[in-house]
Design a protein around this motif. Structure first.
Motif, PDB file in Angstrom:
ATOM      1  N   ASP A  91      24.297  28.324  22.719  1.00  0.00           N
ATOM      2  CA  ASP A  91      23.997  26.945  23.099  1.00  0.00           C
ATOM      3  C   ASP A  91      23.535  26.132  21.898  1.00  0.00           C
ATOM      4  O   ASP A  91      23.885  24.957  21.755  1.00  0.00           O
ATOM      5  CB  ASP A  91      22.928  26.928  24.193  1.00  0.00           C
ATOM      6  N   ARG A  92      22.723  26.759  21.049  1.00  0.00           N
ATOM      7  CA  ARG A  92      22.251  26.070  19.855  1.00  0.00           C
ATOM      8  C   ARG A  92      23.419  25.742  18.923  1.00  0.00           C
ATOM      9  O   ARG A  92      23.485  24.654  18.348  1.00  0.00           O
ATOM     10  CB  ARG A  92      21.233  26.957  19.129  1.00  0.00           C
ATOM     11  N   ARG A  94      26.532  25.233  19.858  1.00  0.00           N
ATOM     12  CA  ARG A  94      27.272  24.121  20.468  1.00  0.00           C
ATOM     13  C   ARG A  94      26.620  22.789  20.097  1.00  0.00           C
ATOM     14  O   ARG A  94      27.305  21.825  19.741  1.00  0.00           O
ATOM     15  CB  ARG A  94      27.293  24.264  21.985  1.00  0.00           C
ATOM     16  N   TYR A  95      25.302  22.747  20.179  1.00  0.00           N
ATOM     17  CA  TYR A  95      24.592  21.501  19.873  1.00  0.00           C
ATOM     18  C   TYR A  95      24.788  21.118  18.410  1.00  0.00           C
ATOM     19  O   TYR A  95      25.008  19.943  18.096  1.00  0.00           O
ATOM     20  CB  TYR A  95      23.105  21.654  20.190  1.00  0.00           C
ATOM     21  N   ARG A  96      24.718  22.097  17.505  1.00  0.00           N
ATOM     22  CA  ARG A  96      24.880  21.808  16.090  1.00  0.00           C
ATOM     23  C   ARG A  96      26.284  21.285  15.797  1.00  0.00           C
ATOM     24  O   ARG A  96      26.477  20.420  14.935  1.00  0.00           O
ATOM     25  CB  ARG A  96      24.619  23.076  15.267  1.00  0.00           C
ATOM     26  N   LEU A  98      28.269  19.561  17.888  1.00  0.00           N
ATOM     27  CA  LEU A  98      28.323  18.184  18.365  1.00  0.00           C
ATOM     28  C   LEU A  98      27.541  17.254  17.437  1.00  0.00           C
ATOM     29  O   LEU A  98      27.968  16.123  17.172  1.00  0.00           O
ATOM     30  CB  LEU A  98      27.774  18.096  19.787  1.00  0.00           C
ATOM     31  N   GLN A  99      26.422  17.731  16.942  1.00  0.00           N
ATOM     32  CA  GLN A  99      25.626  16.930  16.009  1.00  0.00           C
ATOM     33  C   GLN A  99      26.416  16.655  14.736  1.00  0.00           C
ATOM     34  O   GLN A  99      26.365  15.548  14.183  1.00  0.00           O
ATOM     35  CB  GLN A  99      24.326  17.677  15.689  1.00  0.00           C
ATOM     36  N   THR A 104      26.978  13.926  21.368  1.00  0.00           N
ATOM     37  CA  THR A 104      25.947  14.631  22.124  1.00  0.00           C
ATOM     38  C   THR A 104      26.562  15.418  23.271  1.00  0.00           C
ATOM     39  O   THR A 104      27.710  15.175  23.670  1.00  0.00           O
ATOM     40  CB  THR A 104      24.935  13.626  22.703  1.00  0.00           C
ATOM     41  N   PRO A 105      25.799  16.349  23.855  1.00  0.00           N
ATOM     42  CA  PRO A 105      26.304  17.097  25.014  1.00  0.00           C
ATOM     43  C   PRO A 105      26.569  16.215  26.225  1.00  0.00           C
ATOM     44  O   PRO A 105      27.331  16.617  27.117  1.00  0.00           O
ATOM     45  CB  PRO A 105      25.174  18.098  25.308  1.00  0.00           C
ATOM     46  N   GLU A 106      25.968  15.043  26.272  1.00  0.00           N
ATOM     47  CA  GLU A 106      26.234  14.125  27.381  1.00  0.00           C
ATOM     48  C   GLU A 106      27.628  13.521  27.280  1.00  0.00           C
ATOM     49  O   GLU A 106      28.209  13.089  28.269  1.00  0.00           O
ATOM     50  CB  GLU A 106      25.191  13.011  27.412  1.00  0.00           C
ATOM     51  N   SER A 109      31.825  18.309  25.417  1.00  0.00           N
ATOM     52  CA  SER A 109      31.565  19.733  25.615  1.00  0.00           C
ATOM     53  C   SER A 109      32.322  20.515  24.546  1.00  0.00           C
ATOM     54  O   SER A 109      33.423  20.123  24.123  1.00  0.00           O
ATOM     55  CB  SER A 109      32.029  20.183  27.001  1.00  0.00           C
TER      56      SER A 109
END
Length: 820
Positions: A91-92, A94-96, A98-99, A104-106, A109
């Motif tokens: 999950d971390r 995935r966030y990196r 997108l960053q 963002t995850p909003e 995906s």
């Protein structure tokens, strides 16, 4: 004039000129320190294929190994502590991701895939294609002709579900963009027609490096651009970012594409089996799923057709467990622009250009051009030099580049002016993607591509330019001043700094060299250099000729064993290429990678029933010649490959493995072709403009059962014979004949030696192995360069060699004798 040209070109090839052209701005740390600390393995290597795969920093591998050695990662679908660690880490990540792409995850995906191609395949299978009905038009799959093969391949699943594929040229999209055509009903607004359509285009061409406007995403979705402006419905955009993100940023806030496939090895070099598909959440709701695997189902019944997918988009499309252990633009552009400027301005001594460049524009901005150069080299008469010859010679300079069409047939056709019919004709003539047939009737089938990455240096540019001038330019090199001045006037903004201090200079005779390298003589003088003769008789020789030498090579890529009388077997000379040496991974070793193999002398001792091996500093080794019936019962069976053919082999035991490993300094094993392994069948042989099909049974040879060379073909350009024995050993022929006319064997269709009749199968393409001294294992660039010069830039297929196949001659002995 020559002195003037030399001085001008020397100035152009200086670091000061590079800095002036590229207005460099620096990194936060010295690039030399980065390369010293992170890329020690590329010392002496000029790697120019970053568009194919960039290089990984060594710290990434060290940290990866440290991480998995200290942490316990379990299956993320469980709930124990190790599984929770995996889930949270993924999950971390995935966030990196997108960053990194400024979203963002909003909004998006991240669906992990095995690479960008797998992401494209996922879209092709999950997109809600609709067939036309009486009231609604069917879906359209529209793609730019400059797309990668993996994008064009979407049309298969799309067509199968009723969608209509429409290829779109770049000019069609841009023509409507300039016209400012307004569509009716935007992508996100209300519209009468809701038929889903998909438009695909690359952020950067993997062929030419051209960057397409990211604003096309909004233009297509708002139906302001062709083809969306002509077709009602809901338009989705797939932006192929695989080539773009290696050196350039991608901001998904400014170009919110619905689907963005990418491969991490093109960004970081490691890992090679992991990519991702970034999916806009608004588009994700329209995707459908037919197959479901572990972790993708919220619930289902095994006894009836009932399935509910998980709500989470990532979980829904990541079949099974994710591969949880696999989880700089100005600088690269500056190097590419500098190389483009010099290469496109470089001329032969007679003023003809050296290169035909395949680019859009003049490398005036990193916003419109990536760090890729695509071109073909030209000889002094303006004829294209085949890309396979450039590739072979580049390997001698340890320059890694790429040739062919790069899985982008549309761009290849456009730039090289190849018609659809010519593509089909070339295929019928035997040319397929990835082979070495680079010219058909004098017209190129592909090109040469060099591409830069963040760890590339100014030294890489100079090494490449030195190689081009050294091997392909008629001296003295000249410069197209008008073109050069036009290119110099398109000065760009900051382009990075390589911090390199070496320069290339022109030698007294006009050739470019690096100060630390020794340049080859201006005129090739290698023993064995050959030249074409006048036309020869196309029939068999009327007078007896002589078979002067017979050589067998019991162990593939090891030294020759000369005999005067030897039996023929079903696959050629008995025991010829029956064994081969493989590394610790079971991959065949050849002199291209391990030149010391030439110092291993195998001898087949028929009376003693053994194969003996000798090498400097080693005691002799004997390997029994067991009968075919007992081989598989006493030795371990294994699988290996030879020239793409999978062959069954048997291992020769630990004693032979230890002997080879000690001599070569790496884990090795000696394996032998299994008696049950029949190789050959319908094997295609390249014979120039056409191909032939071999039905002969093959041993572990590359292409055919025998290789032949005519001593009359071995002469220098003034006709004086040279040291033939060195040439014969380098070219590794089985049969050496004394003919009458040079190259007369080129036109033979058959020959008879004693009681054996042979059929000619074609000519053997030469590779870098002829550059290995068969006595010492030392490599030299001169042999291939000399052959290239004697053949106007062509080194294969090489005339002195023929691939010949016997008819059924088992049990017949071959002797050195006269033949007809």
């Amino acid at each position: 004039a020559a002195i003037t040209y030399a001085m001008e070109f020397r100035n152009l090839c200086s670091l000061e000129t590079f800095r002036d052209i590229c207005s460099p701005s620096g990194y936060s740390e010295n690039l030399e320190d980065v390369i010293k600390n992170e890329f020690t393995r590329i010392k002496g290597v000029t790697y120019l294929d970053h568009a194919g795969a960039t290089l990984y920093p060594e710290s990434a591998v060290r940290e990866f190994c440290l991480d998995i050695s200290k942490n316990v990662y379990g299956n993320p679908h469980s709930h124990n502590p190790s599984s929770t660690l995996t889930h949270d880490t993924v999950d971390r990540v995935r966030y990196r991701i997108l960053q990194h792409f400024n979203t963002t995850p909003e909004e998006y995906s991240v669906i992990f895939t095995s690479g960008s191609t797998a992401g494209l395949k996922l879209v092709s299978e999950a997109f809600p294609w609709s067939a036309p009905t009486a009231t609604e038009p069917g879906s359209l799959f529209c793609y730019l002709t400059d797309n990668h093969t993996s994008v064009v391949g979407i049309r298969g699943p799309a067509s199968a579900q009723g969608a209509l594929p429409i290829p779109v040229s770049p000019s069609e999209v841009e023509g409507r963009a300039r016209a400012g055509v307004e569509g009716v009903g935007g992508h996100d607004g209300p519209a009468a027609c809701q038929t889903p359509h998909l438009f695909c285009y690359p952020a950067q061409s993997n062929f030419s490096g051209r960057k397409y406007p990211l604003g096309h995403v909004r233009g297509i979705r708002a139906r302001r651009l062709y083809p969306a402006c002509d077709h009602p419905g809901r338009w989705f955009v797939l932006l192929d970012a695989a080539a773009h993100v290696g050196c350039s940023p991608l901001d998904l806030q400014s170009c919110a594409a619905d689907f963005v496939p990418l491969s991490f090895y093109k960004m970081f070099g490691f890992p090679t089996g992991l990519g991702a598909l970034l999916v806009r959440n608004q588009a994700a709701a329209r995707l459908k799923k037919c197959y479901f695997g572990g972790g993708t189902a919220a619930g289902y019944l095994a006894g009836e057709d009932y399935f509910v997918p998980t709500a989470n988009v990532c979980d829904r499309f990541e079949d099974g467990s994710v591969s949880f252990l696999d989880i700089i633009e100005p600088h690269a552009f500056g190097l590419a622009r500098y190389t483009h400027m010099l290469l496109s301005s470089l001329c032969h001594g007679n003023g003809h250009p050296v290169a035909q460049m395949y680019t859009q524009g003049q490398f005036d901005s990193p916003d419109t051009q990536g760090a890729i150069l695509n071109f073909n080299l030209l000889d002094c008469r303006g004829h294209i030099i085949g890309y396979s010859q450039v590739d072979k010679l580049a390997s001698l300079y340890n320059i890694h580049l790429r040739t062919g069409c790069f899985c982008n047939t549309g761009a290849c056709q456009h730039f090289l002016d190849i018609t659809d019919q010519e593509v089909k004709n070339n295929l019928k003539a035997g040319h397929v993607c990835g082979d070495s047939i680079d010219l058909v009737d004098g017209k190129p089938t592909g090109s040469v591509r060099v591409s830069f990455g963040y760890m590339s240096t100014f030294d890489d540019c100079q090494t490449f330019l030195s190689f081009v001038v050294d091997c392909f330019v008629e001296k003295p090199p000249r410069v197209d001043r008008v073109r050069l001045e036009n290119l110099r006037q398109t000065k760009t903004g900051p382009c990075g700094n390589s911090h390199q201090k070496r320069s290339i200079k022109l030698s007294a005779n006009g050739g470019i060299k690096q100060e630390v390298e020794t340049r080859r003589p201006a005129e090739p003088s290698l023993e064995g250099c050959v030249r074409p003769s006048s036309a020869v008789d196309t029939t068999l020789p009327k007078n007896p000729y002589t078979l002067t030498h017979i050589y067998i090579y019991p162990v593939k890529s090891c030294a020759a064993f000369e005999v005067c009388d030897w039996p023929l077997g079903a696959s050629g000379l008995l025991f010829d290429r029956s064994w081969m040496v493989v590394n610790g991974h079971g991959v065949c070793l050849s002199q291209k990678r391990e030149p010391r193999l030439c110092q291993i002398l195998p001898r087949v001792e028929l009376p003693l029933g053994q194969l003996s091996l000798s090498a400097p500093g080693m005691e002799n080794l004997s390997v029994p010649l067991e009968s075919a019936a007992t081989l598989k019962t006493i030795q371990r069976v294994c699988q290996s490959k030879v020239c793409g053919d999978r062959v069954e082999t048997v291992d020769s035991g630990d004693e032979a493995a230890t002997w080879l490993s000690d001599f070569l300094g790496q884990p090795c094993r000696l394996i032998r072709q299994s008696p049950d392994s029949i190789r050959g069948g319908q094997k295609r042989l390249n014979t120039g403009k056409t191909t032939k099909t071999s039905t002969a049974v093959l041993s572990l040879v590359n292409e055919a059962q025998y290789l032949l060379i005519n001593q009359a073909s071995e002469s220098s350009e003034d006709g004086q014979p040279l040291e033939r024995q060195d040439l014969i050993s380098r070219f590794r022929a089985n049969l050496v004949i004394a003919g009458v006319e040079p190259f007369e064997e080129d036109s033979w269709s058959q020959l008879i030696i004693g009681n054996a009749q042979f059929l000619v199968g074609g000519r053997c393409g030469r590779c870098q192995m002829i550059c290995v001294d068969q006595d010492t294992g030392a490599k030299s660039k001169a042999p291939l360069l000399a052959l290239s010069a004697c053949r106007s830039g062509k080194v294969g297929p090489n005339r002195p060699y023929l691939i010949i196949q016997p008819r059924a001659q088992c049990g017949v002995h071959l002797q050195t004798m006269a033949f007809a």
